[in-house]
Design a protein around this motif. Sequence first.
Motif, PDB file in Angstrom:
ATOM      1  N   GLN A   1       0.833  -1.204   0.000  1.00  0.00           N
ATOM      2  CA  GLN A   1       0.000   0.000   0.000  1.00  0.00           C
ATOM      3  C   GLN A   1       0.869   1.256   0.000  1.00  0.00           C
ATOM      4  O   GLN A   1       0.550   2.225  -0.689  1.00  0.00           O
ATOM      5  N   ASP A   2       1.954   1.250   0.756  1.00  0.00           N
ATOM      6  CA  ASP A   2       2.870   2.390   0.766  1.00  0.00           C
ATOM      7  C   ASP A   2       3.478   2.591  -0.619  1.00  0.00           C
ATOM      8  O   ASP A   2       3.577   3.714  -1.112  1.00  0.00           O
ATOM      9  N   TYR A   3       3.895   1.504  -1.247  1.00  0.00           N
ATOM     10  CA  TYR A   3       4.473   1.577  -2.585  1.00  0.00           C
ATOM     11  C   TYR A   3       3.443   2.112  -3.582  1.00  0.00           C
ATOM     12  O   TYR A   3       3.720   3.022  -4.361  1.00  0.00           O
ATOM     13  N   ILE A   4       2.245   1.571  -3.557  1.00  0.00           N
ATOM     14  CA  ILE A   4       1.186   1.959  -4.494  1.00  0.00           C
ATOM     15  C   ILE A   4       0.839   3.435  -4.347  1.00  0.00           C
ATOM     16  O   ILE A   4       0.605   4.132  -5.340  1.00  0.00           O
ATOM     17  N   ALA A   5       0.830   3.931  -3.127  1.00  0.00           N
ATOM     18  CA  ALA A   5       0.492   5.337  -2.885  1.00  0.00           C
ATOM     19  C   ALA A   5       1.446   6.289  -3.600  1.00  0.00           C
ATOM     20  O   ALA A   5       1.064   7.412  -3.942  1.00  0.00           O
ATOM     21  N   GLY A   6       2.665   5.855  -3.868  1.00  0.00           N
ATOM     22  CA  GLY A   6       3.643   6.713  -4.529  1.00  0.00           C
ATOM     23  C   GLY A   6       3.628   6.635  -6.046  1.00  0.00           C
ATOM     24  O   GLY A   6       4.407   7.327  -6.701  1.00  0.00           O
ATOM     25  N   LEU A   7       2.763   5.832  -6.625  1.00  0.00           N
ATOM     26  CA  LEU A   7       2.725   5.675  -8.084  1.00  0.00           C
ATOM     27  C   LEU A   7       1.875   6.754  -8.739  1.00  0.00           C
ATOM     28  O   LEU A   7       0.987   7.336  -8.119  1.00  0.00           O
ATOM     29  N   ASP A   8       2.118   6.970 -10.045  1.00  0.00           N
ATOM     30  CA  ASP A   8       1.265   7.849 -10.827  1.00  0.00           C
ATOM     31  C   ASP A   8      -0.127   7.228 -10.915  1.00  0.00           C
ATOM     32  O   ASP A   8      -0.287   6.011 -10.800  1.00  0.00           O
ATOM     33  N   SER A   9      -1.136   8.054 -11.155  1.00  0.00           N
ATOM     34  CA  SER A   9      -2.530   7.605 -11.032  1.00  0.00           C
ATOM     35  C   SER A   9      -2.895   6.398 -11.894  1.00  0.00           C
ATOM     36  O   SER A   9      -3.545   5.480 -11.406  1.00  0.00           O
TER      37      SER A   9
ATOM     38  N   GLU B   1      -3.198  -1.357  -7.721  1.00  0.00           N
ATOM     39  CA  GLU B   1      -4.091  -1.532  -6.575  1.00  0.00           C
ATOM     40  C   GLU B   1      -5.207  -2.527  -6.885  1.00  0.00           C
ATOM     41  O   GLU B   1      -5.576  -3.349  -6.045  1.00  0.00           O
ATOM     42  N   ARG B   2      -5.735  -2.480  -8.094  1.00  0.00           N
ATOM     43  CA  ARG B   2      -6.797  -3.421  -8.472  1.00  0.00           C
ATOM     44  C   ARG B   2      -6.289  -4.867  -8.418  1.00  0.00           C
ATOM     45  O   ARG B   2      -6.987  -5.759  -7.930  1.00  0.00           O
ATOM     46  N   ILE B   3      -5.063  -5.103  -8.878  1.00  0.00           N
ATOM     47  CA  ILE B   3      -4.487  -6.451  -8.834  1.00  0.00           C
ATOM     48  C   ILE B   3      -4.235  -6.871  -7.385  1.00  0.00           C
ATOM     49  O   ILE B   3      -4.537  -7.993  -6.991  1.00  0.00           O
ATOM     50  N   ARG B   4      -3.703  -5.958  -6.577  1.00  0.00           N
ATOM     51  CA  ARG B   4      -3.455  -6.262  -5.158  1.00  0.00           C
ATOM     52  C   ARG B   4      -4.762  -6.618  -4.457  1.00  0.00           C
ATOM     53  O   ARG B   4      -4.852  -7.636  -3.756  1.00  0.00           O
ATOM     54  N   ALA B   5      -5.803  -5.812  -4.683  1.00  0.00           N
ATOM     55  CA  ALA B   5      -7.094  -6.048  -4.035  1.00  0.00           C
ATOM     56  C   ALA B   5      -7.706  -7.369  -4.494  1.00  0.00           C
ATOM     57  O   ALA B   5      -8.257  -8.126  -3.688  1.00  0.00           O
ATOM     58  N   ARG B   6      -7.601  -7.671  -5.771  1.00  0.00           N
ATOM     59  CA  ARG B   6      -8.158  -8.924  -6.290  1.00  0.00           C
ATOM     60  C   ARG B   6      -7.419 -10.124  -5.715  1.00  0.00           C
ATOM     61  O   ARG B   6      -8.040 -11.128  -5.347  1.00  0.00           O
ATOM     62  N   ALA B   7      -6.101 -10.038  -5.615  1.00  0.00           N
ATOM     63  CA  ALA B   7      -5.326 -11.134  -5.034  1.00  0.00           C
ATOM     64  C   ALA B   7      -5.748 -11.370  -3.585  1.00  0.00           C
ATOM     65  O   ALA B   7      -5.865 -12.519  -3.147  1.00  0.00           O
TER      66      ALA B   7
ATOM     67  N   VAL C   1       3.540  -6.735  -7.675  1.00  0.00           N
ATOM     68  CA  VAL C   1       3.200  -5.975  -8.874  1.00  0.00           C
ATOM     69  C   VAL C   1       3.914  -4.636  -8.731  1.00  0.00           C
ATOM     70  O   VAL C   1       3.677  -3.910  -7.768  1.00  0.00           O
ATOM     71  N   MET C   2       4.779  -4.329  -9.690  1.00  0.00           N
ATOM     72  CA  MET C   2       5.566  -3.097  -9.591  1.00  0.00           C
ATOM     73  C   MET C   2       5.609  -2.352 -10.918  1.00  0.00           C
ATOM     74  O   MET C   2       5.664  -2.966 -11.981  1.00  0.00           O
ATOM     75  N   SER C   3       5.590  -1.044 -10.811  1.00  0.00           N
ATOM     76  CA  SER C   3       5.695  -0.176 -11.973  1.00  0.00           C
ATOM     77  C   SER C   3       7.160   0.023 -12.326  1.00  0.00           C
ATOM     78  O   SER C   3       8.002   0.207 -11.450  1.00  0.00           O
ATOM     79  N   ALA C   4       7.463  -0.024 -13.615  1.00  0.00           N
ATOM     80  CA  ALA C   4       8.811   0.227 -14.111  1.00  0.00           C
ATOM     81  C   ALA C   4       8.686   1.181 -15.299  1.00  0.00           C
ATOM     82  O   ALA C   4       7.572   1.467 -15.759  1.00  0.00           O
ATOM     83  N   LYS C   5       9.792   1.643 -15.783  1.00  0.00           N
ATOM     84  CA  LYS C   5       9.751   2.553 -16.924  1.00  0.00           C
ATOM     85  C   LYS C   5       9.158   1.830 -18.140  1.00  0.00           C
ATOM     86  O   LYS C   5       9.722   0.849 -18.617  1.00  0.00           O
ATOM     87  N   GLY C   6       8.010   2.265 -18.580  1.00  0.00           N
ATOM     88  CA  GLY C   6       7.392   1.718 -19.779  1.00  0.00           C
ATOM     89  C   GLY C   6       6.508   0.505 -19.584  1.00  0.00           C
ATOM     90  O   GLY C   6       5.884   0.046 -20.542  1.00  0.00           O
TER      91      GLY C   6
END
Length: 148
Positions: free
Chosen positions: A35-43, A50-56, A84-89
Amino acid sequence: MLSSVTRSRGGFEASMLPDAASGRRAYDDAMGAMQDYIAGLDSADRELVERIRARALELVPDATEGMSYGMPALRYRDSPLLSVMSAKGHIGLYPFSPAVVSAVEGELEGYSWSKGTIRFTAEHPLPETLVDRIVALRRDEIDAAKPR
């Protein structure tokens, strides 16, 4: 505790040093790490991750947030379930299991993947049924390895 958890734009770092007093690792104290990680991501990325985290968590209600291999992750029965992590691209889904990725290989047409990750974007997200299957396969794999 000798742990350090910091969040930065699109990145996450954590020390996994054991706590000499308790013998626990840093992920034991990383509740809310995803949740801390997700809060720092672009919208756009934040909503999808968050949708994947919640579904899991719906599919594996006993899963908890923590750290695995230096990434914020969901853990189940003391094993890494999913990150689940955001990366460049792209966004990477990490089921911590080459066997799980191999099991869904036929459904990954149009996505970039390797034995440990499946890459997708907000414009071309993974279908919910595929995410469900990945989570269920990993849960079942953990259950088979750790009989109750």
